[in-house]
Design a protein around this motif. Structure first.
Motif, PDB file in Angstrom:
ATOM      1  N   ASP A  58       0.695   2.870 -24.238  1.00 22.95           N
ATOM      2  CA  ASP A  58       1.421   1.816 -23.382  1.00 22.95           C
ATOM      3  C   ASP A  58       0.463   1.661 -22.072  1.00 22.95           C
ATOM      4  N   HIS A  59       0.164   0.521 -21.554  1.00 20.19           N
ATOM      5  CA  HIS A  59      -0.668   0.322 -20.351  1.00 20.19           C
ATOM      6  C   HIS A  59      -1.861   0.995 -20.415  1.00 20.19           C
ATOM      7  N   GLU A  83       4.442   2.919 -12.669  1.00 19.29           N
ATOM      8  CA  GLU A  83       5.165   4.222 -13.014  1.00 19.29           C
ATOM      9  C   GLU A  83       4.272   5.190 -13.675  1.00 19.29           C
ATOM     10  N   HIS A 113       7.482  -3.333 -12.817  1.00 21.23           N
ATOM     11  CA  HIS A 113       7.706  -1.781 -13.339  1.00 21.23           C
ATOM     12  C   HIS A 113       8.311  -0.678 -12.672  1.00 21.23           C
ATOM     13  N   HIS A 134       8.772  -6.009 -20.731  1.00 20.08           N
ATOM     14  CA  HIS A 134       8.278  -4.742 -19.780  1.00 20.08           C
ATOM     15  C   HIS A 134       9.250  -4.944 -18.509  1.00 20.08           C
ATOM     16  N   ASN A 137      10.529  -2.536 -23.931  1.00 22.95           N
ATOM     17  CA  ASN A 137      10.106  -1.289 -23.370  1.00 22.95           C
ATOM     18  C   ASN A 137      11.391  -0.325 -22.492  1.00 22.95           C
TER      19      ASN A 137
HETATM   20 ZN   LIG Z   1       4.926  -2.005 -18.726  1.00 22.41          ZN
END
Ligand SMILES: [Zn+2]
Length: 300
Positions: A94-95, A154, A191, A228, A250
């Motif tokens: 992720d990310h 996060e 987020h 998200h 997510n």
């Molecule tokens: Zn995200």
């Protein structure tokens, strides 16, 4: 025999959800920094056990932080456990913000990577995503990207201030130019925990529905959408998202909360083995409940 991207596990999981009108969870199995290394597999086990119990597909997600803290052998372990499950489970990064992290990730056992180019301008984002899509193709790895910019942060990600909503008219151009497989729109989602007013205020469901309709008009079902920023949001909000094309949802803190509370409360009184066994059970029950909400339960 199928060819890329149809041969890719994440692609198969998400397109099955698209075909049968449900969403599959991308569960972040963030590793606890403060706990013994024995806890590191709890999230992995919880996702796999929940998925097998309620016959659901799933994605196990980690952040670049995990990649650095544990290194590629840990990703290999997750992939080996996920791919041995009796239901389809893929492993997703992720990310991935930094090009050097993407380079490392392409050498790991990921099925898919989310390339986050939100730090770049529009052209820079396209360039970054396109490059990783091309490299991923050689490795059989599919790519998710974000168009626009989501606020918040996060688990080791930098805090982003000021969101940039996805322009539906740019979505088609972005997908065509980059070749990306899955798209995460920015529609006011944030987020980490939501600021005051919660997801209800930030999402604005009316605006979200209009935006998703416009994106669907330009992309069709060719490029499934990813949701998200779900901590927390109501089941009704998830339902609206899924009805309007969100196929991967997510999940991070929401499904981990009870597990964290259990560890905090019982860590002094229980043996480590008991703590783990019961912790994984609690964690997996929360994930299973989410699989029912998303509609993925019973589909695998
Ligand atoms: Zn995200």
């Amino acid at each position: 025999m199928s060819f890329f991207p149809e041969s890719n596990r994440t692609w198969q999981i998400i397109h099955d959800a698209a075909k049968r009108n449900y969403a599959v969870g991308g569960y972040c199995v963030q590793v606890l920094k403060s706990a013994s290394s024995c806890y590191n597999t709890d999230g992995v086990l919880a996702v796999i056990r929940a998925a097998e119990r309620c016959r659901s597909s799933a994605l196990i997600q980690v952040f670049p932080w995990t990649l650095h803290f544990h290194g590629p052998p840990f990703i290999q372990y997750i992939a080996s456990a996920a791919h041995s499950a009796s239901v389809p489970i893929s492993v997703h990064l992720d990310h991935c913000l930094k090009p050097e992290d993407a380079k490392l990730a392409l050498e790991c056992a990921f099925d898919s990577i989310m390339v986050d180019g939100s730090m770049f301008d529009e052209e820079g984002n396209i360039e970054y995503v396109k490059n990783i899509v091309e490299k991923g193709r050689d490795k059989g790895i599919t790519i998710e990207a974000e168009l626009g910019r989501m606020e918040g942060g996060e688990d080791g990600l930098p805090n982003i201030e000021g969101s940039l909503l996805t322009d539906p008219h740019l979505a088609k151009e972005f997908v065509e130019k980059t070749g990306v497989h899955f798209l995460a729109p920015s529609f006011g989602n944030v987020h980490g925990p939501y600021p005051s007013g919660g997801a209800e205020k930030w999402w604005q469901l009316d605006r979200l529905v209009l935006q998703l309709e416009a994106i669907y008009k330009s992309l069709g079902s060719h490029t499934p959408l990813v949701l998200h920023g779900t901590h927390p949001c109501s089941e009704e909000m998830l339902r609206v998202g899924i009805e309007n094309g969100m196929r991967k949802v997510n999940q991070n803190r929401t499904v981990r909360k009870k597990y964290m509370e259990f560890l905090a409360g019982e860590s002094k009184s229980l043996e480590l083995t008991q703590l783990q066994e019961r912790g994984v059970q609690i964690y997996s029950e929360e994930i299973e409940a989410m699989m029912v909400v998303l509609g993925s339960a019973g589909k695998a």
